[in-house]
Scaffold this motif. Structure first.
Motif, mmCIF file in Angstrom:
data_model
loop_
_atom_site.group_PDB
_atom_site.id
_atom_site.type_symbol
_atom_site.label_atom_id
_atom_site.label_comp_id
_atom_site.label_asym_id
_atom_site.label_seq_id
_atom_site.Cartn_x
_atom_site.Cartn_y
_atom_site.Cartn_z
ATOM 1 N N PHE A 1 0.843 -1.204 0.000
ATOM 2 C CA PHE A 1 0.000 0.000 0.000
ATOM 3 C C PHE A 1 0.879 1.256 0.000
ATOM 4 N N LEU A 2 0.473 2.232 -0.803
ATOM 5 C CA LEU A 2 1.237 3.476 -0.968
ATOM 6 C C LEU A 2 0.380 4.662 -0.551
ATOM 7 N N ASP A 3 1.025 5.693 -0.018
ATOM 8 C CA ASP A 3 0.273 6.911 0.264
ATOM 9 C C ASP A 3 0.123 7.721 -1.033
ATOM 10 N N PRO A 4 -0.742 8.744 -1.043
ATOM 11 C CA PRO A 4 -1.005 9.469 -2.297
ATOM 12 C C PRO A 4 0.240 10.101 -2.923
ATOM 13 N N ARG A 5 1.168 10.561 -2.100
ATOM 14 C CA ARG A 5 2.391 11.161 -2.655
ATOM 15 C C ARG A 5 3.227 10.101 -3.381
ATOM 16 N N GLN A 6 3.329 8.918 -2.804
ATOM 17 C CA GLN A 6 4.078 7.838 -3.458
ATOM 18 C C GLN A 6 3.395 7.437 -4.768
ATOM 19 N N GLN A 7 2.054 7.419 -4.760
ATOM 20 C CA GLN A 7 1.319 7.098 -5.995
ATOM 21 C C GLN A 7 1.643 8.124 -7.079
ATOM 22 N N TYR A 8 1.718 9.386 -6.677
ATOM 23 C CA TYR A 8 2.029 10.464 -7.623
ATOM 24 C C TYR A 8 3.429 10.265 -8.228
ATOM 25 N N ILE A 9 4.398 9.902 -7.379
ATOM 26 C CA ILE A 9 5.775 9.683 -7.864
ATOM 27 C C ILE A 9 5.792 8.567 -8.901
ATOM 28 N N ILE A 10 5.075 7.473 -8.607
ATOM 29 C CA ILE A 10 5.035 6.361 -9.570
ATOM 30 C C ILE A 10 4.403 6.814 -10.884
ATOM 31 N N GLU A 11 3.306 7.564 -10.793
ATOM 32 C CA GLU A 11 2.654 8.071 -12.010
ATOM 33 C C GLU A 11 3.633 8.866 -12.867
ATOM 34 N N MET A 12 4.404 9.722 -12.205
ATOM 35 C CA MET A 12 5.366 10.560 -12.924
ATOM 36 C C MET A 12 6.449 9.713 -13.591
ATOM 37 N N LEU A 13 6.944 8.706 -12.892
ATOM 38 C CA LEU A 13 8.029 7.873 -13.423
ATOM 39 C C LEU A 13 7.532 6.954 -14.537
ATOM 40 N N VAL A 14 6.321 6.419 -14.380
ATOM 41 C CA VAL A 14 5.763 5.536 -15.411
ATOM 42 C C VAL A 14 5.429 6.341 -16.668
ATOM 43 N N GLY A 15 5.032 7.607 -16.460
ATOM 44 C CA GLY A 15 4.654 8.460 -17.582
ATOM 45 C C GLY A 15 5.731 8.587 -18.637
ATOM 46 N N LYS A 16 6.982 8.386 -18.243
ATOM 47 C CA LYS A 16 8.099 8.541 -19.186
ATOM 48 C C LYS A 16 8.338 7.249 -19.984
ATOM 49 N N LEU A 17 7.688 6.163 -19.565
ATOM 50 C CA LEU A 17 7.914 4.871 -20.221
ATOM 51 C C LEU A 17 6.675 4.467 -21.016
ATOM 52 N N GLY A 18 6.873 3.998 -22.238
ATOM 53 C CA GLY A 18 5.730 3.540 -23.013
ATOM 54 C C GLY A 18 5.364 2.097 -22.710
ATOM 55 N N GLU A 19 6.382 1.290 -22.339
ATOM 56 C CA GLU A 19 6.144 -0.157 -22.279
ATOM 57 C C GLU A 19 5.644 -0.666 -20.928
ATOM 58 N N VAL A 20 5.604 0.200 -19.912
ATOM 59 C CA VAL A 20 5.072 -0.207 -18.609
ATOM 60 C C VAL A 20 3.882 0.689 -18.265
ATOM 61 N N LYS A 21 2.808 0.061 -17.779
ATOM 62 C CA LYS A 21 1.619 0.827 -17.366
ATOM 63 C C LYS A 21 1.407 0.634 -15.863
ATOM 64 N N VAL A 22 0.535 1.470 -15.291
ATOM 65 C CA VAL A 22 0.257 1.337 -13.853
ATOM 66 C C VAL A 22 -1.230 1.550 -13.581
ATOM 67 N N GLN A 23 -1.750 0.761 -12.644
ATOM 68 C CA GLN A 23 -3.091 1.007 -12.097
ATOM 69 C C GLN A 23 -2.991 0.962 -10.581
ATOM 70 N N PHE A 24 -3.838 1.772 -9.922
ATOM 71 C CA PHE A 24 -3.868 1.813 -8.460
ATOM 72 C C PHE A 24 -5.234 1.350 -7.980
ATOM 73 N N TYR A 25 -5.242 0.654 -6.843
ATOM 74 C CA TYR A 25 -6.536 0.231 -6.287
ATOM 75 C C TYR A 25 -6.398 0.066 -4.782
ATOM 76 N N GLY A 26 -7.383 0.616 -4.054
ATOM 77 C CA GLY A 26 -7.344 0.517 -2.600
ATOM 78 C C GLY A 26 -8.621 -0.050 -2.021
#
Length: 259
Positions: free
Chosen positions: A37-62
């Motif tokens: 489980f990640l807090d909202p700030r950590q989720q934001y960091i992942i979104e930013m880092l994944v955004g630069k990659l085309g071949e990896v996607k991310v979904q969040f669910y709580g």
């Protein structure tokens, strides 16, 4: 990596390195990776880092739509995530409602006192009477056996279906504000309409938490998705930084919970 680091705080670098290792794992092994489980700030960091990659996607669910703490599933293009891939369980705390009162802090303290890290639990929710929380499936049996008391109150933990989810009473209100800076004391002062000195005293007195950890620097600048908990007042989340006004102040979108 230096180019990536400059967009974030110095103390966030270890988490950024961790996320980078997860991304590499997904790319090289071509299989999904599920985080704790990640807090909202950590989720934001992942979104930013994944955004630069085309071949990896991310979904969040709580577990439900407005969950704060969520697990992230990083996955390659071919994969289609389902809810069960997030491996969440919903647990209700059965206790003598007429004779006892539970609090978020007591429940969290008991769960962590059972020897389980905070990252293994999602949101702890209440409708004013009933209490439920989400946890990682891998620790469900252990926790249900382990936790039989919260404070002096005898309790029994029971696994529930998603359809039994209570409606949490916490309702964020969206507010738009203009602040002279993104410092913790400035934002608290503006939202709760108290003096800057009072806001500083709250921080210095250990009454303020940043992303669930006590924080004592009033001059610390908030970033997107940070959550402040201010004892006696409520909570604030910096949702968006919308730019500068003509008077060089920050226009911000905030989520606010008032006590």
């Amino acid at each position: 990596m230096e180019q990536v680091y400059q967009h974030f705080r110095k103390e966030e670098q270890p988490f950024i390195d961790l996320v980078e290792s997860w991304l590499i794992q997904v790319q090289e092994q071509y299989v999904p990776y599920l985080t704790d489980f990640l807090d909202p700030r950590q989720q934001y960091i992942i979104e930013m880092l994944v955004g630069k990659l085309g071949e990896v996607k991310v979904q969040f669910y709580g577990g439900y739509q407005n969950a704060e703490r969520k697990r992230a599933l990083l996955y390659p293009n071919y994969f289609e995530p389902k809810e069960e891939d997030f491996e969440l369980d919903l647990v209700e705390i059965n206790y003598p409602i007429k004779f006892a009162t539970l609090t978020h802090g007591k429940i969290l303290g008991t769960l962590m006192g059972a020897g389980v890290k905070r990252e293994m639990f999602g949101d702890i929710m209440s409708d004013g009477e009933r209490w439920q929380f989400y946890l990682a499936q891998s620790i469900r049996s252990f926790i249900i056996l382990q936790v039989t008391k919260i404070g002096k109150t005898t309790v029994r933990l029971e696994e529930k279906n998603y359809t039994d989810l209570i409606k949490p009473i916490d309702n964020w209100e969206i507010e738009h504000d203009t602040v002279s800076s993104l410092r913790i004391d400035t934002v608290i002062s503006s939202v709760y309409n108290i003096s800057r000195q009072r806001a500083k005293d709250l921080v210095a007195g250990g009454k303020v938490k940043l992303n669930w950890a006590t924080y004592d620097r009033p001059d610390f600048e908030l970033g997107v998705r940070d959550i402040l908990s201010v004892r006696g007042y409520g909570r604030i989340q910096l949702r968006e930084i919308e730019g500068k006004s003509k008077k060089d102040k920050w226009r911000v979108e905030l989520g606010v919970l008032r006590k």
